[in-house]
Design a protein around this motif. Structure first.
Motif, PDB file in Angstrom:
ATOM      1  N   UNK A 183       2.422  -8.423  -1.301  1.00  0.00           N
ATOM      2  CA  UNK A 183       1.173  -9.182  -1.360  1.00  0.00           C
ATOM      3  C   UNK A 183       0.206  -8.572  -0.355  1.00  0.00           C
ATOM      4  N   UNK A 184      -1.013  -9.011  -0.390  1.00  0.00           N
ATOM      5  CA  UNK A 184      -2.034  -8.435   0.474  1.00  0.00           C
ATOM      6  C   UNK A 184      -1.678  -8.558   1.954  1.00  0.00           C
ATOM      7  N   UNK A 185      -1.103  -9.681   2.351  1.00  0.00           N
ATOM      8  CA  UNK A 185      -0.770  -9.872   3.757  1.00  0.00           C
ATOM      9  C   UNK A 185       0.347  -8.944   4.231  1.00  0.00           C
ATOM     10  N   UNK A 186       1.060  -8.310   3.301  1.00  0.00           N
ATOM     11  CA  UNK A 186       2.079  -7.334   3.679  1.00  0.00           C
ATOM     12  C   UNK A 186       1.466  -6.111   4.350  1.00  0.00           C
ATOM     13  N   UNK A 187       0.158  -5.946   4.210  1.00  0.00           N
ATOM     14  CA  UNK A 187      -0.537  -4.800   4.796  1.00  0.00           C
ATOM     15  C   UNK A 187      -1.113  -5.105   6.172  1.00  0.00           C
ATOM     16  N   UNK A 188      -0.820  -6.282   6.734  1.00  0.00           N
ATOM     17  CA  UNK A 188      -1.400  -6.674   8.017  1.00  0.00           C
ATOM     18  C   UNK A 188      -1.053  -5.718   9.148  1.00  0.00           C
TER      19      UNK A 188
END
Length: 108
Positions: A23-28
């Protein structure tokens, strides 16, 4: 090649593989490293230093991780060179942007 400082900002990718985020938050983790780099570039500029970064291509990332003995699970964003600019250094011209052309309200 002649800079006085080379920074290799590593981050630990704790969850999903960087190139296959769940998900997008995996790229934090990755995004946080770039935010830190931006602050380093701003600080260097404020001190009258020049800075340039190089994003690794091909097998450069693996070679760099081997050279610095990076622990398993750590990645890095780029190589950041910082130093005093040469007297004859090429300084690219800043692109002129009119803010009025970029900011929109209630339209795309």
């Amino acid at each position: 090649m002649e800079s006085g400082l080379l920074i290799i900002p590593f981050f630990r990718q704790l969850t999903w593989p960087l190139l296959k985020p769940a998900e997008q938050s995996s790229l934090n983790y990755f995004a946080s490293a770039w935010c830190a780099l931006e602050n380093m570039l701003l600080a260097a500029t404020a001190e009258g230093l020049g800075a340039a970064f190089h994003i690794p291509v091909s097998d450069e990332a693996d070679q760099t991780k081997q050279i610095v003995h990076a622990p398993e699970g750590y990645e890095f964003t780029c190589l950041l060179a910082i130093g005093y600019p040469d007297e004859n250094a090429f300084l690219p011209k800043q692109k002129e942007i009119k803010v009025e052309d970029r900011i929109h309200r209630n339209v795309w």
